[in-house]
Every structure is written in C-alpha cells, then in structure tokens.
Write a protein that holds these residues in place. Structure first.
Motif, PDB file in Angstrom:
ATOM      1  N   ARG A 134       0.832  -1.207   0.000  1.00  0.00           N
ATOM      2  CA  ARG A 134       0.000   0.000   0.000  1.00  0.00           C
ATOM      3  C   ARG A 134       0.870   1.261   0.000  1.00  0.00           C
ATOM      4  NH1 ARG A 134      -1.371   3.703   3.618  1.00  0.00           N
ATOM      5  NH2 ARG A 134      -3.378   4.756   3.447  1.00  0.00           N
ATOM      6  N   ASP A 135       1.900   1.266   0.864  1.00  0.00           N
ATOM      7  CA  ASP A 135       2.800   2.422   0.938  1.00  0.00           C
ATOM      8  C   ASP A 135       3.418   2.739  -0.422  1.00  0.00           C
ATOM      9  OD1 ASP A 135       2.369   2.592   3.647  1.00  0.00           O
ATOM     10  OD2 ASP A 135       4.190   1.510   4.188  1.00  0.00           O
ATOM     11  N   MET A 136       3.759   1.679  -1.160  1.00  0.00           N
ATOM     12  CA  MET A 136       4.434   1.882  -2.436  1.00  0.00           C
ATOM     13  C   MET A 136       3.550   2.627  -3.423  1.00  0.00           C
ATOM     14  SD  MET A 136       6.201  -1.867  -2.591  1.00  0.00           S
ATOM     15  CE  MET A 136       7.053  -1.749  -4.146  1.00  0.00           C
ATOM     16  N   ILE A 137       2.222   2.505  -3.249  1.00  0.00           N
ATOM     17  CA  ILE A 137       1.288   3.207  -4.128  1.00  0.00           C
ATOM     18  C   ILE A 137       0.938   4.574  -3.548  1.00  0.00           C
ATOM     19  CG2 ILE A 137      -1.005   3.103  -5.216  1.00  0.00           C
ATOM     20  CD1 ILE A 137       1.036   0.997  -6.203  1.00  0.00           C
ATOM     21  N   VAL A 138       0.632   4.613  -2.257  1.00  0.00           N
ATOM     22  CA  VAL A 138       0.185   5.849  -1.615  1.00  0.00           C
ATOM     23  C   VAL A 138       1.302   6.876  -1.587  1.00  0.00           C
ATOM     24  CG1 VAL A 138      -0.572   6.831   0.588  1.00  0.00           C
ATOM     25  CG2 VAL A 138      -1.592   4.709  -0.254  1.00  0.00           C
ATOM     26  N   ARG A 139       2.516   6.420  -1.356  1.00  0.00           N
ATOM     27  CA  ARG A 139       3.655   7.328  -1.256  1.00  0.00           C
ATOM     28  C   ARG A 139       4.535   7.120  -2.474  1.00  0.00           C
ATOM     29  NH1 ARG A 139       5.459  10.769   3.377  1.00  0.00           N
ATOM     30  NH2 ARG A 139       6.900  11.992   2.194  1.00  0.00           N
ATOM     31  N   PRO A 140       4.223   7.796  -3.582  1.00  0.00           N
ATOM     32  CA  PRO A 140       5.031   7.559  -4.775  1.00  0.00           C
ATOM     33  C   PRO A 140       6.475   8.020  -4.568  1.00  0.00           C
ATOM     34  CG  PRO A 140       3.392   9.277  -5.167  1.00  0.00           C
ATOM     35  CD  PRO A 140       3.200   8.802  -3.770  1.00  0.00           C
ATOM     36  N   ALA A 141       7.367   7.476  -5.386  1.00  0.00           N
ATOM     37  CA  ALA A 141       8.808   7.615  -5.134  1.00  0.00           C
ATOM     38  C   ALA A 141       9.302   9.048  -5.190  1.00  0.00           C
ATOM     39  CB  ALA A 141       9.584   6.767  -6.130  1.00  0.00           C
ATOM     40  N   HIS A 142       8.540   9.945  -5.814  1.00  0.00           N
ATOM     41  CA  HIS A 142       9.037  11.325  -5.940  1.00  0.00           C
ATOM     42  C   HIS A 142       8.619  12.195  -4.755  1.00  0.00           C
ATOM     43  CE1 HIS A 142       4.889  11.698  -7.141  1.00  0.00           C
ATOM     44  NE2 HIS A 142       4.977  12.981  -6.966  1.00  0.00           N
ATOM     45  N   ASP A 143       7.708  11.698  -3.921  1.00  0.00           N
ATOM     46  CA  ASP A 143       7.133  12.525  -2.852  1.00  0.00           C
ATOM     47  C   ASP A 143       7.956  12.321  -1.585  1.00  0.00           C
ATOM     48  OD1 ASP A 143       5.566  13.817  -0.978  1.00  0.00           O
ATOM     49  OD2 ASP A 143       3.676  12.945  -1.664  1.00  0.00           O
ATOM     50  N   LEU A 144       8.948  13.188  -1.366  1.00  0.00           N
ATOM     51  CA  LEU A 144       9.981  12.919  -0.360  1.00  0.00           C
ATOM     52  C   LEU A 144       9.822  13.693   0.937  1.00  0.00           C
ATOM     53  CD1 LEU A 144      13.199  12.906  -2.612  1.00  0.00           C
ATOM     54  CD2 LEU A 144      11.777  10.965  -1.921  1.00  0.00           C
ATOM     55  N   GLY A 145       8.939  14.696   0.980  1.00  0.00           N
ATOM     56  CA  GLY A 145       8.884  15.596   2.127  1.00  0.00           C
ATOM     57  C   GLY A 145       8.761  14.864   3.451  1.00  0.00           C
ATOM     58  N   GLY A 146       9.711  15.074   4.368  1.00  0.00           N
ATOM     59  CA  GLY A 146       9.623  14.517   5.712  1.00  0.00           C
ATOM     60  C   GLY A 146      10.205  13.139   5.883  1.00  0.00           C
ATOM     61  N   LEU A 147      10.648  12.508   4.793  1.00  0.00           N
ATOM     62  CA  LEU A 147      11.203  11.157   4.933  1.00  0.00           C
ATOM     63  C   LEU A 147      12.607  11.216   5.538  1.00  0.00           C
ATOM     64  CD1 LEU A 147      10.142   9.491   1.556  1.00  0.00           C
ATOM     65  CD2 LEU A 147       9.097   9.223   3.810  1.00  0.00           C
ATOM     66  N   PRO A 148      13.028  10.131   6.207  1.00  0.00           N
ATOM     67  CA  PRO A 148      14.388  10.121   6.750  1.00  0.00           C
ATOM     68  C   PRO A 148      15.414  10.158   5.625  1.00  0.00           C
ATOM     69  CG  PRO A 148      13.313   7.974   7.037  1.00  0.00           C
ATOM     70  CD  PRO A 148      12.275   8.902   6.494  1.00  0.00           C
ATOM     71  N   ALA A 149      16.491  10.869   5.852  1.00  0.00           N
ATOM     72  CA  ALA A 149      17.561  10.970   4.850  1.00  0.00           C
ATOM     73  C   ALA A 149      18.819  11.473   5.537  1.00  0.00           C
ATOM     74  CB  ALA A 149      17.160  11.921   3.724  1.00  0.00           C
ATOM     75  N   GLY A 150      19.942  11.219   4.914  1.00  0.00           N
ATOM     76  CA  GLY A 150      21.236  11.596   5.477  1.00  0.00           C
ATOM     77  C   GLY A 150      21.561  13.059   5.236  1.00  0.00           C
ATOM     78  N   PRO A 151      22.824  13.425   5.492  1.00  0.00           N
ATOM     79  CA  PRO A 151      23.235  14.820   5.303  1.00  0.00           C
ATOM     80  C   PRO A 151      23.189  15.231   3.831  1.00  0.00           C
ATOM     81  CG  PRO A 151      25.114  13.438   5.933  1.00  0.00           C
ATOM     82  CD  PRO A 151      23.901  12.567   5.991  1.00  0.00           C
ATOM     83  N   VAL A 152      23.002  16.532   3.629  1.00  0.00           N
ATOM     84  CA  VAL A 152      23.022  17.072   2.265  1.00  0.00           C
ATOM     85  C   VAL A 152      24.478  17.201   1.818  1.00  0.00           C
ATOM     86  CG1 VAL A 152      22.465  19.059   0.822  1.00  0.00           C
ATOM     87  CG2 VAL A 152      20.880  18.343   2.621  1.00  0.00           C
ATOM     88  N   VAL A 153      24.785  16.588   0.695  1.00  0.00           N
ATOM     89  CA  VAL A 153      26.119  16.733   0.124  1.00  0.00           C
ATOM     90  C   VAL A 153      26.050  17.906  -0.854  1.00  0.00           C
ATOM     91  CG1 VAL A 153      27.933  15.592  -1.207  1.00  0.00           C
ATOM     92  CG2 VAL A 153      26.461  14.245   0.316  1.00  0.00           C
ATOM     93  N   PRO A 154      26.797  18.988  -0.597  1.00  0.00           N
ATOM     94  CA  PRO A 154      26.646  20.178  -1.439  1.00  0.00           C
ATOM     95  C   PRO A 154      27.273  20.006  -2.812  1.00  0.00           C
ATOM     96  CG  PRO A 154      28.318  20.560   0.217  1.00  0.00           C
ATOM     97  CD  PRO A 154      27.785  19.178   0.470  1.00  0.00           C
ATOM     98  N   SER A 155      26.721  19.073  -3.567  1.00  0.00           N
ATOM     99  CA  SER A 155      27.299  18.677  -4.848  1.00  0.00           C
ATOM    100  C   SER A 155      26.688  19.461  -6.002  1.00  0.00           C
ATOM    101  CB  SER A 155      27.021  17.188  -5.072  1.00  0.00           C
ATOM    102  OG  SER A 155      25.624  16.958  -4.922  1.00  0.00           O
ATOM    103  N   ASP A 156      27.468  19.603  -7.045  1.00  0.00           N
ATOM    104  CA  ASP A 156      26.950  20.143  -8.295  1.00  0.00           C
ATOM    105  C   ASP A 156      27.899  19.715  -9.407  1.00  0.00           C
ATOM    106  OD1 ASP A 156      25.127  21.391  -9.857  1.00  0.00           O
ATOM    107  OD2 ASP A 156      25.880  23.418  -9.519  1.00  0.00           O
TER     108      ASP A 156
END
Lengths: 103, 111, 224
Positions: free
Chosen positions: B5-27
C-alpha cells in the motif's frame, strides 16, 4: 473577485488517496493551517498530467501550516511555519470557533 | 519495510519529511546530453506535446527502482518517449527504428 | 517508498545506486568501440522524429540551449543588488516578482510566476521542492544537484534548522523560519538582507556578495 477561501481563514487539507498524479504532498494531507494568500486559477495539474491542456481551471492558494502541526516531534521554535500551494479541491473548511487544537 | 500500500500511496518522488542523510553540497557542469535534453523537453512543453505535468507523471510512473538508478535527465528522456508514444504522436516502431539509425551513424562517425 | 535509498547506497546528488560494493556505474568503459549512450540516442531520436513531422524545429531546440546558457545566478545577484539600492524597485519586486524581473530586463522564458521572499531580522525564508525540482530558473538558472537530491528535499520541510546548520547557517531561536515548499505553480526567490558595512559599495560590488545559495535561503551574504 470572490473566492471560496479568504486570507487568514482556517482550512484543512483533505486526507485522501490520490491514485493519479497530484501536487499535494503526502506529508500535508489531513493537516490544518491558514490561507496565507489567494493565487490565480490554473489548469488542474491532475488533468494536465494526462494531456488536458485547456478548461477546468482551479483556484490555487498558499497555505501556512505550523511546523508543530506537521511534525509532533518538531523541536524548533513554536513560530516556525511551512507554506505551500494547495488547489481549492484539496481544501476543506474548518470551524474556527471550535478551535483546531490537537489536530 | 514499505508495504504494498505504501508503495502506491507514497510515490517515489514525494519525499517531504522522509528520513535521509546529510546534504552533500554537490553540483556539476551540465553535459551536452543534459543541456540538449533539457532544451528538448522545454520545447516539447511549449508545443504542449509533453507538458510539464505529463513529463512529471511519466517520471513518477517509472517507479522507485528506476527513479533511483537513472540520472535526472535520463528520466526525462524516458518519460518523454513514453508520453509521446502513449499520445500517438510517435509510434514505438518509428522511434526504435530511428534509434537504430542514430546508433549506426554515431558508431560510424566514431570509427 | 522502498528502503533502497536508506542504506548502502551511492548518492550522486540527483540519483543513487542501490548495490553496495558494486562497481561504479559511471566508471569509464574500457572497451575500445564504445556503444553510444542509450539515453543520448533516445533523446536525439525523439528530436529528429518530431522535427521530421514538422511538430518542432531544430532551431527552437538550439535557441533553447542558448536560453538555458544565458540564465545564470548572476541575474538574480544583480536583481538583489538593485533591490538593495532602490527602495521603490524593492517594493515593486516584493509586490509582483514576475513584473519586476521583466522590468529589470530578465526574460521570464518559462512563463512561471515569481514570489519574492524578504529575509528580515525576524524571519528567515528557505525554499525547497519536495516533489521534484521546481526552481526560479529565469532568475537563477538551473538548480544545483543538491537542491534536487533526496536529503535536501526530504529534510528541508521537517528539520530546517538542522539542515541550515549543515550549510553553516545558524538561525537564532528568536528568528522564525518559513519553509516554502515550491510544490505547484509559483516559483520563489529569497531576497537576502544587505550586510552591514556595505554603505559605500557600488551595485556591482554588492551583487558580488549575493551568491546563489543566499537566494535559495540556505546561506546569508557575508560582509565584505
């Protein structure tokens, strides 16, 4: 210009499934906030995503939500807020007098 | 573990609030492919052949695994191809044939 | 959401690879006759087919590449410096961002609408797009990789203060943080505060203080 919602009005973002393409992120669904400002009407992205390029424009609003209403464990100051854009069909009225505490 | 159910309700592009590591200031500087792909998609949007929402929907429909592996503009290219075929603007057959022609051309030019 | 992103992944900024210990997929290919890249071929084939059908022209695509090249963060920096030195212009910029950037001579080539967010001693604004990569391209060009990355998009809305500290920006507790999720039709540009001690500087010198990151809201301009 009359709009369904007006600035500072308390609103709830609908908590509903979205089986198609939508621009209402999961993390704000079911949350309450206030209208920050009224924006123009735009093509409904939920139809545009399937090739509907005209007609059926919908009103867009900016909604301000307290961070503590979004994340129960938010550890920053109580005044910190998040603002985002929500289309009218995702907004519900909230009775201001009954208070919105606890949601 | 995400439920079905999660895989459908929370599509892969909708990231707000999910756990994640540090921001790598890459470009990085855009490659010729990236620039050309970006320009193409802007032109497709201007002509409403693939509007911005269709392009996003095409990317979202790739699913979490492919979204995770492909680069940003690789996702755009695949999304555009699928939307154009779906709308009948081009056919899979003619796109596939043209890809073979281009590959032959590029291989000969490199030789 | 699968857990593939959470552990053992290689983060390339705009995408990740899920197989720990596997060879780097971007390592140069050793074979002599390198196969043309699938995605490069795919996008060229789309372009050629649509040109042949008369639906787009090759010139349009070339012109768009030039447009993308012409839109750099320097445009935003000059815009901010003008707002710092011309209070009437600043007022117009805050009232209607789209009209003001056009007045300033910036081509609003993607047709989006701009909201300008003013940093003040009381409020610090931060911009993110949690759903994709919405960004004020006419004024800042294309977004940096980290702006499109999972960590930035996931965390900016939930723990903005911790995230800002990673950028070296410590926002005091008595300053309100407003996070703006650029999730639909509007685009957002942060108007940073003019640093102290810049009274004698020219507009060009001021513009040099205004980096891209200050206009996203992850850093603040430094005094010269």
């Amino acid at each position: 210009m009359s709009t369904r919602f007006v600035p500072d009005q308390r609103v709830r973002i609908a908590d509903r499934d979205a089986p198609g393409h939508v621009r209402t992120p999961v993390y704000v669904r079911g949350k309450e906030g206030r209208i920050e400002r009224v924006l123009p009407r735009f093509l409904n992205p939920e139809r545009e995503a399937y090739g509907v390029n005209e007609g059926g424009e919908v009103r867009l609003y900016r909604v301000r939500i307290e961070q503590s209403a979004l994340w129960p464990d938010y550890d920053g100051p109580a005044d910190d807020v998040l603002e985002l854009e929500i289309y009218e069909h995702w907004l519900e009225q909230v009775d201001d007098r009954s208070g919105a505490e606890g949601r | 573990m995400a439920t079905k159910r999660d895989m459908i309700v929370r599509p892969a592009h909708d990231l707000g609030g999910l756990p994640a590591g540090p921001v790598v200031p890459s470009d990085h500087e855009m490659t010729p492919f990236e620039k050309s792909c970006h320009a193409l998609l802007n032109v497709l949007a201007a002509h409403k052949l693939v509007n911005t929402e269709e392009k996003r929907r095409g990317v979202e429909d790739l699913g979490a695994e492919i979204i995770g592996e492909l680069t940003y503009y690789e996702r755009w290219a695949v999304s555009a191809s699928k939307v154009l075929i779906e709308k009948g603007v081009i056919t899979s057959e003619e796109l596939g044939a043209r890809m073979n022609e281009i590959r032959d051309r590029l291989t000969k030019a490199a030789a | 959401m699968t857990n593939a992103h959470e552990t053992g992944t290689v983060d390339h900024g705009d995408h990740t690879h899920g197989t720990p210990g596997a060879p780097d997929p971007h390592a140069p290919i050793e074979t002599a006759a390198e196969e043309p890249d699938y995605f490069d071929v795919l996008h060229q084939a789309i372009r050629e087919l649509l040109v042949d059908k008369g639906l787009i022209t090759a010139d349009e695509v070339r012109a768009m590449v030039e447009t993308l090249d012409a839109h750099r963060p320097a445009l935003g920096s000059a815009l901010v410096a003008r707002a710092w030195t011309d209070p009437d212009f600043k007022e117009r910029l805050l009232a209607d961002g789209t009209a003001a950037i056009e007045e300033f001579g910036i081509d609003n080539y993607d047709g989006t609408r701009l909201i300008v967010l003013e940093q003040t001693p009381e409020v610090h604004n931060l911009v993110v797009c949690t759903l994709c990569s919405c960004y004020p391209r006419p004024v800042l060009g294309l977004p940096p990789d980290w702006y499109k990355s999972r960590p930035y998009r996931a965390r900016a809305v939930r723990e903005p203060r911790a995230l800002l500290r990673e950028f070296g920006t410590d926002v005091p507790q008595d300053v309100t943080i407003r996070v703006h999720d650029s999730n639909a039709n509007m685009r957002y540009l942060v108007l940073p505060m003019r640093p102290a001690g810049t009274e004698g500087l020219s507009e060009e010198e001021l513009a040099a203080l205004v980096t891209r990151d200050t206009m996203i809201g992850v850093t603040t301009p430094r005094s010269p």
